[in-house]
Motif scaffolding. Sequence first.
Motif, PDB file in Angstrom:
ATOM      1  N   ALA A   1      10.810  -4.238   2.548  1.00 44.08           N
ATOM      2  CA  ALA A   1      11.453  -3.580   3.679  1.00 44.08           C
ATOM      3  C   ALA A   1      11.847  -2.164   3.298  1.00 44.08           C
ATOM      4  O   ALA A   1      12.243  -1.887   2.168  1.00 44.08           O
ATOM      5  N   LEU A   2      11.721  -1.261   4.268  1.00 43.92           N
ATOM      6  CA  LEU A   2      12.172   0.118   4.110  1.00 43.92           C
ATOM      7  C   LEU A   2      12.781   0.529   5.440  1.00 43.92           C
ATOM      8  O   LEU A   2      12.068   0.904   6.374  1.00 43.92           O
ATOM      9  N   GLY A   3      14.104   0.410   5.543  1.00 49.63           N
ATOM     10  CA  GLY A   3      14.751   0.579   6.833  1.00 49.63           C
ATOM     11  C   GLY A   3      14.315  -0.540   7.758  1.00 49.63           C
ATOM     12  O   GLY A   3      14.281  -1.717   7.375  1.00 49.63           O
ATOM     13  N   ASP A   4      13.942  -0.182   8.983  1.00 50.49           N
ATOM     14  CA  ASP A   4      13.467  -1.178   9.946  1.00 50.49           C
ATOM     15  C   ASP A   4      11.983  -1.489   9.775  1.00 50.49           C
ATOM     16  O   ASP A   4      11.459  -2.384  10.443  1.00 50.49           O
ATOM     17  N   TYR A   5      11.320  -0.764   8.915  1.00 48.18           N
ATOM     18  CA  TYR A   5       9.888  -0.928   8.689  1.00 48.18           C
ATOM     19  C   TYR A   5       9.650  -1.865   7.504  1.00 48.18           C
ATOM     20  O   TYR A   5      10.540  -2.111   6.691  1.00 48.18           O
ATOM     21  N   THR A   6       8.420  -2.359   7.403  1.00 48.81           N
ATOM     22  CA  THR A   6       8.014  -3.132   6.228  1.00 48.81           C
ATOM     23  C   THR A   6       6.657  -2.621   5.765  1.00 48.81           C
ATOM     24  O   THR A   6       5.960  -1.901   6.490  1.00 48.81           O
ATOM     25  N   TYR A   7       6.286  -3.003   4.556  1.00 45.60           N
ATOM     26  CA  TYR A   7       4.942  -2.694   4.075  1.00 45.60           C
ATOM     27  C   TYR A   7       4.517  -3.699   3.020  1.00 45.60           C
ATOM     28  O   TYR A   7       5.347  -4.314   2.349  1.00 45.60           O
ATOM     29  N   THR A   8       3.222  -3.896   2.913  1.00 43.89           N
ATOM     30  CA  THR A   8       2.625  -4.627   1.812  1.00 43.89           C
ATOM     31  C   THR A   8       1.712  -3.674   1.061  1.00 43.89           C
ATOM     32  O   THR A   8       1.383  -2.593   1.561  1.00 43.89           O
ATOM     33  N   ALA A   9       1.293  -4.070  -0.120  1.00 42.03           N
ATOM     34  CA  ALA A   9       0.432  -3.192  -0.922  1.00 42.03           C
ATOM     35  C   ALA A   9      -0.353  -4.027  -1.920  1.00 42.03           C
ATOM     36  O   ALA A   9      -0.040  -5.192  -2.173  1.00 42.03           O
ATOM     37  N   ALA A  10      -1.389  -3.416  -2.475  1.00 41.82           N
ATOM     38  CA  ALA A  10      -2.179  -4.048  -3.525  1.00 41.82           C
ATOM     39  C   ALA A  10      -2.760  -2.952  -4.399  1.00 41.82           C
ATOM     40  O   ALA A  10      -3.041  -1.850  -3.926  1.00 41.82           O
ATOM     41  N   PHE A  11      -2.941  -3.264  -5.690  1.00 44.10           N
ATOM     42  CA  PHE A  11      -3.445  -2.250  -6.609  1.00 44.10           C
ATOM     43  C   PHE A  11      -4.026  -2.899  -7.859  1.00 44.10           C
ATOM     44  O   PHE A  11      -3.711  -4.038  -8.192  1.00 44.10           O
ATOM     45  N   GLN A  12      -4.904  -2.156  -8.509  1.00 40.03           N
ATOM     46  CA  GLN A  12      -5.429  -2.539  -9.807  1.00 40.03           C
ATOM     47  C   GLN A  12      -4.448  -2.038 -10.851  1.00 40.03           C
ATOM     48  O   GLN A  12      -4.254  -0.827 -10.986  1.00 40.03           O
ATOM     49  N   CYS A  13      -3.799  -2.935 -11.569  1.00 43.54           N
ATOM     50  CA  CYS A  13      -2.748  -2.536 -12.502  1.00 43.54           C
ATOM     51  C   CYS A  13      -3.312  -1.597 -13.565  1.00 43.54           C
ATOM     52  O   CYS A  13      -4.282  -1.933 -14.252  1.00 43.54           O
ATOM     53  N   PRO A  14      -2.743  -0.395 -13.695  1.00 45.90           N
ATOM     54  CA  PRO A  14      -3.305   0.596 -14.617  1.00 45.90           C
ATOM     55  C   PRO A  14      -2.878   0.347 -16.059  1.00 45.90           C
ATOM     56  O   PRO A  14      -1.929  -0.394 -16.335  1.00 45.90           O
ATOM     57  N   GLU A  15      -3.586   0.981 -16.957  1.00 38.56           N
ATOM     58  CA  GLU A  15      -3.193   0.968 -18.353  1.00 38.56           C
ATOM     59  C   GLU A  15      -2.007   1.901 -18.551  1.00 38.56           C
ATOM     60  O   GLU A  15      -1.931   2.967 -17.961  1.00 38.56           O
ATOM     61  N   ALA A  16      -1.073   1.488 -19.369  1.00 35.25           N
ATOM     62  CA  ALA A  16       0.084   2.308 -19.745  1.00 35.25           C
ATOM     63  C   ALA A  16       0.785   2.850 -18.499  1.00 35.25           C
ATOM     64  O   ALA A  16       1.052   2.117 -17.559  1.00 35.25           O
ATOM     65  N   ASP A  17       1.075   4.149 -18.504  1.00 39.07           N
ATOM     66  CA  ASP A  17       1.850   4.750 -17.422  1.00 39.07           C
ATOM     67  C   ASP A  17       0.993   5.613 -16.503  1.00 39.07           C
ATOM     68  O   ASP A  17       1.475   6.596 -15.930  1.00 39.07           O
ATOM     69  N   ALA A  18      -0.278   5.272 -16.345  1.00 35.75           N
ATOM     70  CA  ALA A  18      -1.162   6.059 -15.481  1.00 35.75           C
ATOM     71  C   ALA A  18      -0.684   6.006 -14.036  1.00 35.75           C
ATOM     72  O   ALA A  18      -0.255   4.956 -13.542  1.00 35.75           O
ATOM     73  N   LEU A  19      -0.728   7.161 -13.368  1.00 36.05           N
ATOM     74  CA  LEU A  19      -0.338   7.222 -11.971  1.00 36.05           C
ATOM     75  C   LEU A  19      -1.510   6.850 -11.067  1.00 36.05           C
ATOM     76  O   LEU A  19      -2.671   7.115 -11.392  1.00 36.05           O
ATOM     77  N   LEU A  20      -1.201   6.252  -9.930  1.00 32.72           N
ATOM     78  CA  LEU A  20      -2.222   5.708  -9.057  1.00 32.72           C
ATOM     79  C   LEU A  20      -2.470   6.605  -7.847  1.00 32.72           C
ATOM     80  O   LEU A  20      -1.526   6.947  -7.128  1.00 32.72           O
ATOM     81  N   PRO A  21      -3.731   6.979  -7.598  1.00 35.14           N
ATOM     82  CA  PRO A  21      -4.021   7.554  -6.284  1.00 35.14           C
ATOM     83  C   PRO A  21      -3.655   6.515  -5.231  1.00 35.14           C
ATOM     84  O   PRO A  21      -3.772   5.309  -5.466  1.00 35.14           O
ATOM     85  N   THR A  22      -3.203   6.972  -4.074  1.00 31.67           N
ATOM     86  CA  THR A  22      -2.616   6.061  -3.088  1.00 31.67           C
ATOM     87  C   THR A  22      -3.177   6.328  -1.700  1.00 31.67           C
ATOM     88  O   THR A  22      -3.232   7.475  -1.262  1.00 31.67           O
ATOM     89  N   VAL A  23      -3.595   5.255  -1.036  1.00 33.21           N
ATOM     90  CA  VAL A  23      -4.101   5.348   0.333  1.00 33.21           C
ATOM     91  C   VAL A  23      -3.189   4.523   1.229  1.00 33.21           C
ATOM     92  O   VAL A  23      -3.099   3.303   1.088  1.00 33.21           O
ATOM     93  N   ILE A  24      -2.497   5.195   2.141  1.00 31.48           N
ATOM     94  CA  ILE A  24      -1.642   4.540   3.122  1.00 31.48           C
ATOM     95  C   ILE A  24      -2.462   4.341   4.399  1.00 31.48           C
ATOM     96  O   ILE A  24      -3.047   5.300   4.918  1.00 31.48           O
ATOM     97  N   VAL A  25      -2.519   3.100   4.891  1.00 30.34           N
ATOM     98  CA  VAL A  25      -3.371   2.758   6.028  1.00 30.34           C
ATOM     99  C   VAL A  25      -2.482   2.350   7.208  1.00 30.34           C
ATOM    100  O   VAL A  25      -1.704   1.392   7.108  1.00 30.34           O
ATOM    101  N   LEU A  26      -2.605   3.055   8.331  1.00 35.40           N
ATOM    102  CA  LEU A  26      -1.763   2.826   9.499  1.00 35.40           C
ATOM    103  C   LEU A  26      -2.500   2.013  10.562  1.00 35.40           C
ATOM    104  O   LEU A  26      -3.642   2.327  10.914  1.00 35.40           O
ATOM    105  N   HIS A  27      -1.826   0.995  11.078  1.00 38.84           N
ATOM    106  CA  HIS A  27      -2.403   0.126  12.104  1.00 38.84           C
ATOM    107  C   HIS A  27      -2.436   0.810  13.469  1.00 38.84           C
ATOM    108  O   HIS A  27      -1.798   1.841  13.695  1.00 38.84           O
ATOM    109  N   GLY A  28      -3.175   0.195  14.394  1.00 36.80           N
ATOM    110  CA  GLY A  28      -3.204   0.669  15.771  1.00 36.80           C
ATOM    111  C   GLY A  28      -2.073   0.052  16.580  1.00 36.80           C
ATOM    112  O   GLY A  28      -1.075  -0.410  16.030  1.00 36.80           O
TER     113      GLY A  28
END
Length: 269
Positions: free
Chosen positions: A42-69
């Motif tokens: 939860a983030l305020g009144d909104y919610t989100y789910t996510a999935a990712f390939q766990c990176p090695e060490a502290d690598a930062l992840l490129p991120t794609v946010i997908v918005l529904h219709g």
Amino acid sequence: MKRLLGATALLLALTACTADDPEPVAALDCEPGRFTDVPEAALGDYTYTAAFQCPEADALLPTVIVLHGMPSNGEMVRASSNMDTLAEEAGFLAVYPSNPANEWDALADGEDAAFLADLIDELVAERGADPERIYLTGFSNGGDMTLAAAVGLGDRLAGAAAVVPAGTHDTLAQVEGLETPIPLAAFVGVSDPRTEGQAVLEAWRAKAACAAPEQTSGGDFERSSWTCADDVPMVEYQVDGGHVWFGAPGAPDALWASSAIWDFFTALE
């Protein structure tokens, strides 16, 4: 004396963490190399789910946010886009927010844009997202919100992609306020009865001062590409189809919008 030494040590510790120091990378709760699902948050009144390939060490992840219709939610666009498949293969963080109203306001500076700004902050602080590689995409009304957010939050986004934007709410007026374009990919169904989104994309190109396009054919689609102000790219796919998220994994003879989106984003790096 002990109190003085303790206060001095605390002062040294605080001054060592100056505003110029980089923020620490959040430790991700996952096993490196394992595809990891993030339960609904939860983030305020909104919610989100996510999935990712766990990176090695502290690598930062490129991120794609997908918005529904509309009316819809994050899990529905998660299923239709199949973005998880690419997230696992390519190693990025795929995020699927849900609006409590089941639609987006498509405003550059409205409540939903404020939520997206907060979501980006949370993903960077807690989910290992790379702040320099935050990408936004969406379907239909979510595509409209993507275009509006690209106007209002362009400095937070490395690129955007709108799948069959529908021109809901006041998207056209939002795009008319575009001052600094960001890289944009768009997908239009040639048999889509909702044509208002095409006018929004035309307005984007006009505001972005895009040059004459280069065009190529892919069988089931026509691809046009523009170079806009400050060498910012825009591409548009005219696809043999209607008001849908085009394609799916394992369908090499047709355009899969998710794959084309990720290819567009990675070409920007």
